[in-house]
Write an enzyme that holds these catalytic residues in place. Structure first.
Site, PDB file in Angstrom:
ATOM      1  N   CYS A 247       0.813  -1.228   0.000  1.00  0.00           N
ATOM      2  CA  CYS A 247       0.000   0.000   0.000  1.00  0.00           C
ATOM      3  C   CYS A 247       0.838   1.266   0.000  1.00  0.00           C
ATOM      4  O   CYS A 247       0.347   2.336  -0.353  1.00  0.00           O
ATOM      5  CB  CYS A 247      -0.926   0.020   1.207  1.00  0.00           C
ATOM      6  SG  CYS A 247      -2.085  -1.356   1.279  1.00  0.00           S
TER       7      CYS A 247
ATOM      8  N   CYS B  56       0.124   2.719   6.353  1.00  0.00           N
ATOM      9  CA  CYS B  56       0.566   1.363   6.659  1.00  0.00           C
ATOM     10  C   CYS B  56       0.732   0.568   5.366  1.00  0.00           C
ATOM     11  O   CYS B  56       0.159   0.910   4.330  1.00  0.00           O
ATOM     12  CB  CYS B  56      -0.429   0.668   7.582  1.00  0.00           C
ATOM     13  SG  CYS B  56      -2.100   0.515   6.915  1.00  0.00           S
TER      14      CYS B  56
ATOM     15  N   HIS C 116      -9.034   3.153  -2.003  1.00  0.00           N
ATOM     16  CA  HIS C 116      -7.591   2.969  -1.823  1.00  0.00           C
ATOM     17  C   HIS C 116      -7.020   2.137  -2.975  1.00  0.00           C
ATOM     18  O   HIS C 116      -6.925   0.916  -2.880  1.00  0.00           O
ATOM     19  CB  HIS C 116      -7.372   2.281  -0.476  1.00  0.00           C
ATOM     20  CG  HIS C 116      -5.977   1.848  -0.172  1.00  0.00           C
ATOM     21  ND1 HIS C 116      -4.848   2.467  -0.688  1.00  0.00           N
ATOM     22  CD2 HIS C 116      -5.514   0.841   0.635  1.00  0.00           C
ATOM     23  CE1 HIS C 116      -3.769   1.866  -0.222  1.00  0.00           C
ATOM     24  NE2 HIS C 116      -4.147   0.867   0.575  1.00  0.00           N
TER      25      HIS C 116
END
Length: 415
Positions: free
Chosen positions: A92, A401, A371
């Site tokens: 991510c 994160c 996301h």
């Protein structure tokens, strides 16, 4: 040390990451990133032959997203053949890591002009298993069997529920947080706060594929969120191999007596979407010589790690490390962007750093907007800069994160 100046930032809208439902699901991922690269070059009159590298984060570099999508998207955008490119994967955190790496190249004195960001077609990654007969992105426990005993790594959703249990964060708290994210995103969209950054994505025939945020659900209510079934409860018990390994057994290697309370679902977790974003970075000498006006400068780039078993807690040490490197305190940061991978991530981040929610994710986050794994870091950094300009503020930090228990972090200052 030379400074790394941010010249500009742009991104696509985020489309629902589901085939048959999302407007970008049938657009090649290369064509999701290339309009952003093209827009940045055109509106800044970039001499693309001078670009030292195009860096693109992508969390699922397979099939159409493989084969160095950074280089292919740059060529598709009409960049000079001299503009090289490469892709990277920090889960991510890929998009933010791309920007940080570009800044380091400039600050080292080895490079002068970088375009950095990321792309993710999560709708494509979700179908790749069916197309190829394999997994789109092997889960950490299956891909790294030798790490099961030393560093058990459950599914990230299970980790979110684990953190909620360990921190005493309730489902009600996460749903109030998710609702506020929706309200903030809705307000930002209504007032055009994202408009200057948005670049429409086109189909090959020139028609518009997507020119607005597709994922937000402004009609969300607490009553509706309360009706949603936890997403990771059944997964927690599901056998991962013939020996009967489960995510529960992985968790219990580190927390043998813990019973997880499952609180996360589609409403208080980040949305599955498609999208891309990028920034133009330049050295001061190059910018001055070519008439490029800086919007901000990157003062600190860093990354830090934490437990792979909880996986999502590293933004706290990464943010503290960045502050220490800059000689700053939390009070010196005017605005924060912390990716809302799951509600507990941003709730714990604010709790641990003692942050005022009025300074964090002020235009909503991934629970409302989605996301796109490899792109989100670049998107939130651009969002942070836009909002700092709108409010006439000086300094901001972005962090997030990632899989494996890591987090990149970036501090920027307006100029």
């Amino acid at each position: 040390m030379p400074e790394a100046w941010i010249i500009d930032a742009a991104r696509t809208p985020r489309g629902i990451g589901k085939v048959g439902k999302g407007s970008l699901a049938d657009v090649h991922p290369q064509r999701v990133l290339s309009p952003v690269l093209k827009e940045l070059a055109e509106r800044n009159n970039l001499a693309t032959e001078d670009i030292d590298d195009v860096i693109a984060g992508c969390g699922s570099q397979v099939g159409r997203q493989g084969a160095c999508i950074a280089r292919m998207a740059a060529l598709d955008a009409g960049y000079s053949e001299k503009a090289t490119g490469f892709s990277l994967d920090r889960f991510c955190g890929s998009g933010l890591t791309s920007v940080n790496l570009g800044a380091m190249g400039i600050m080292s004195g080895m490079q002068n002009l970088i375009v950095a960001g990321g792309v993710e077609s999560m709708s494509y990654a979700g179908t790749y298993a069916r197309e190829s007969g394999g997994e789109p992105m092997p889960s950490l426990d299956r891909n790294n069997q030798h790490l099961r005993d030393m560093h058990p790594q459950p599914h990230q959703g299970v980790c979110a529920d684990l953190i909620g249990t360990l921190e005493g964060i309730t489902r009600a708290e996460t749903e109030e947080h998710a609702l506020e994210s929706q309200k903030r995103a809705s307000n930002a969209i209504k007032n055009g706060y994202f408009d200057n950054a948005l670049v429409p994505v086109l189909h090959d025939d020139g028609s518009v594929a997507l020119d607005h945020e597709e994922f937000p659900r402004p009609e969300t209510t607490l009553e509706g969120l309360a009706q949603l079934k936890p997403s990771f409860e059944a997964m927690y018990q599901y056998p991962l191999d013939e020996a009967g390994l489960t995510y529960k057994k992985l968790v219990q290697q580190a927390y043998p007596d813990l019973e997880i309370t499952h609180i996360h679902h589609a409403g208080n977790s980040s949305g599955v979407v498609d999208g891309a974003g990028a920034l133009v970075l330049a050295s001061p000498d190059y910018a001055k010589a070519h008439g490029l006006k800086p919007r901000a400068k990157i003062t600190v780039t860093t990354a830090d790690g934490d437990s792979p078993t909880t996986m999502l807690n590293a933004p706290v040490p990464a943010a503290r490390k960045a502050l220490d490197m800059a000689g700053l305190t939390v009070d010196d940061i005017d605005l924060w962007e912390i990716n809302e991978a799951f509600a507990v991530v941003s709730l714990r981040f604010m709790r641990m750093l003692g942050l005022d929610y009025d300074k964090v994710n002020v235009n909503g986050g991934a629970m409302a907007l989605g996301h796109p794994i490899g792109a989100t870091g670049a998107i939130i950094l651009g969002t942070l800069l836009d909002e700092m300009e709108r409010r006439d503020l000086h300094r901001g930090m972005a962090t997030m994160c990632t899989g494996g228990g890591m987090a990149p972090a970036t501090i920027i200052e307006r100029m």
